[in-house]
Write a protein that holds these residues in place. Sequence first.
Motif, PDB file in Angstrom:
ATOM      1  N   GLN A 100      -9.787  -2.180  -1.151  1.00 30.99           N
ATOM      2  CA  GLN A 100      -8.923  -1.605  -0.117  1.00 30.99           C
ATOM      3  C   GLN A 100      -7.503  -2.118  -0.319  1.00 30.99           C
ATOM      4  OE1 GLN A 100      -9.850  -0.741   4.274  1.00 30.99           O
ATOM      5  NE2 GLN A 100      -9.032  -2.804   4.313  1.00 30.99           N
ATOM      6  N   GLU A 101      -6.570  -1.201  -0.535  1.00 28.14           N
ATOM      7  CA  GLU A 101      -5.211  -1.594  -0.911  1.00 28.14           C
ATOM      8  C   GLU A 101      -4.148  -0.983  -0.007  1.00 28.14           C
ATOM      9  OE1 GLU A 101      -5.516  -0.246  -5.053  1.00 28.14           O
ATOM     10  OE2 GLU A 101      -5.411  -2.365  -5.640  1.00 28.14           O
ATOM     11  N   ASN A 102      -4.492  -0.760   1.266  1.00 24.00           N
ATOM     12  CA  ASN A 102      -3.507  -0.180   2.179  1.00 24.00           C
ATOM     13  C   ASN A 102      -2.253  -1.036   2.299  1.00 24.00           C
ATOM     14  OD1 ASN A 102      -5.001   2.125   2.878  1.00 24.00           O
ATOM     15  ND2 ASN A 102      -6.146   1.014   4.438  1.00 24.00           N
ATOM     16  N   CYS A 103      -2.412  -2.347   2.104  1.00 26.27           N
ATOM     17  CA  CYS A 103      -1.267  -3.241   2.230  1.00 26.27           C
ATOM     18  C   CYS A 103      -0.227  -2.989   1.142  1.00 26.27           C
ATOM     19  CB  CYS A 103      -1.714  -4.699   2.183  1.00 26.27           C
ATOM     20  SG  CYS A 103      -2.670  -5.116   0.722  1.00 26.27           S
ATOM     21  N   PHE A 104      -0.614  -2.281   0.073  1.00 24.55           N
ATOM     22  CA  PHE A 104       0.314  -1.941  -1.004  1.00 24.55           C
ATOM     23  C   PHE A 104       0.723  -0.463  -0.966  1.00 24.55           C
ATOM     24  CE2 PHE A 104      -2.411  -5.372  -2.772  1.00 24.55           C
ATOM     25  CZ  PHE A 104      -1.427  -6.336  -2.929  1.00 24.55           C
ATOM     26  N   ASP A 105       0.111   0.278  -0.053  1.00 22.29           N
ATOM     27  CA  ASP A 105       0.355   1.720   0.029  1.00 22.29           C
ATOM     28  C   ASP A 105       1.616   1.979   0.855  1.00 22.29           C
ATOM     29  OD1 ASP A 105       0.338   4.457   0.588  1.00 22.29           O
ATOM     30  OD2 ASP A 105      -1.843   4.562   0.698  1.00 22.29           O
ATOM     31  N   LYS A 106       2.672   2.401   0.203  1.00 21.08           N
ATOM     32  CA  LYS A 106       3.953   2.605   0.897  1.00 21.08           C
ATOM     33  C   LYS A 106       3.850   3.669   1.974  1.00 21.08           C
ATOM     34  CE  LYS A 106       6.830   1.108  -2.994  1.00 21.08           C
ATOM     35  NZ  LYS A 106       7.884   1.494  -3.963  1.00 21.08           N
ATOM     36  N   GLU A 107       3.040   4.704   1.725  1.00 25.10           N
ATOM     37  CA  GLU A 107       2.888   5.756   2.718  1.00 25.10           C
ATOM     38  C   GLU A 107       2.174   5.234   3.961  1.00 25.10           C
ATOM     39  OE1 GLU A 107       0.865  10.226   3.167  1.00 25.10           O
ATOM     40  OE2 GLU A 107       1.130   9.294   1.186  1.00 25.10           O
ATOM     41  N   PHE A 108       1.095   4.441   3.756  1.00 22.90           N
ATOM     42  CA  PHE A 108       0.366   3.862   4.886  1.00 22.90           C
ATOM     43  C   PHE A 108       1.287   2.939   5.697  1.00 22.90           C
ATOM     44  CE2 PHE A 108      -2.026   0.288   6.678  1.00 22.90           C
ATOM     45  CZ  PHE A 108      -2.996   0.953   7.431  1.00 22.90           C
TER      46      PHE A 108
END
Length: 279
Positions: free
Chosen positions: A147-155
């Motif tokens: 899970q990489e939401n912390c790196f997802d600029k859109e998220f």
Amino acid sequence: MRDNQRRAGQKPESAPISSVPTAHQPAPLAFSAPTEFVELPSRGEFYPEDHPFYKQEAIEIRFMTAKDEDILTSEALLKKNLAIDRLIENLVVEDIDTSSLLIGDRNAILIAARASAYGSDYEVTIRCEACSATAEANFDLKTARVQENCFDKEFLRENAISFNRETGTFDLSLPTSAVEVGLQLVDGKKEKKYMDKDTGKNLVTSLLSLFLVKVDGHMDYDSVMNFIDVMPAADSKFLRGLFPKLTPSVQLIKSHRCESCYTLKDMEVPLSAEFFWPK
């Protein structure tokens, strides 16, 4: 003369019979456990700059041994919830305080260690939350996803979240109260402290205090807890839903339909000591 020879490292004129090697006394064999590298879900990005794994994307661990299995069966360690901590300490090659590793990184180590020790197939008994019926489910550890939401600029943009390197927090504004707060990823030390707490009477506020560490720029315990106690329930629900999505981690999730009530639910593998004992 004999003492002088011993100090100089010279062979004495005569040696006791017991010290003379014989053909039936082979030298002891030296074995070492093989190692592997495990990619860290955090990529080392969220550690303080003085941490050994700051900006480090992978960690070297040893393969599990029979001695490590002793740790997982130790009643004393299991009662104190220390078995997993001791296991990780043994597995990590580098000499560091492994309790300072983020939870997602610790879980990645556990999954890799289990797969190399017993294979990628994991069978577990699961219980339906709707009707309490039990069933067997198989998880393939190779299908674990990061899970990489912390790196997802859109998220991050959709949730108006920014990472503050100075305080090590994900900063955002709460939707109901509009208070500016900072969330901090949880390490092994914090998790252990939380698990040792008696949270029966204040489950929600204790959980929030695990990762909510900054309120309107204040990071002292009293200010944070004072806000948590009066936080609108809508903000509390928002944070409890957001934080797991924000945490970099390895996830083992399987959709399971109960054969008794037909309820469909995503099930996640619990990474406890039992995780290491294949059926």
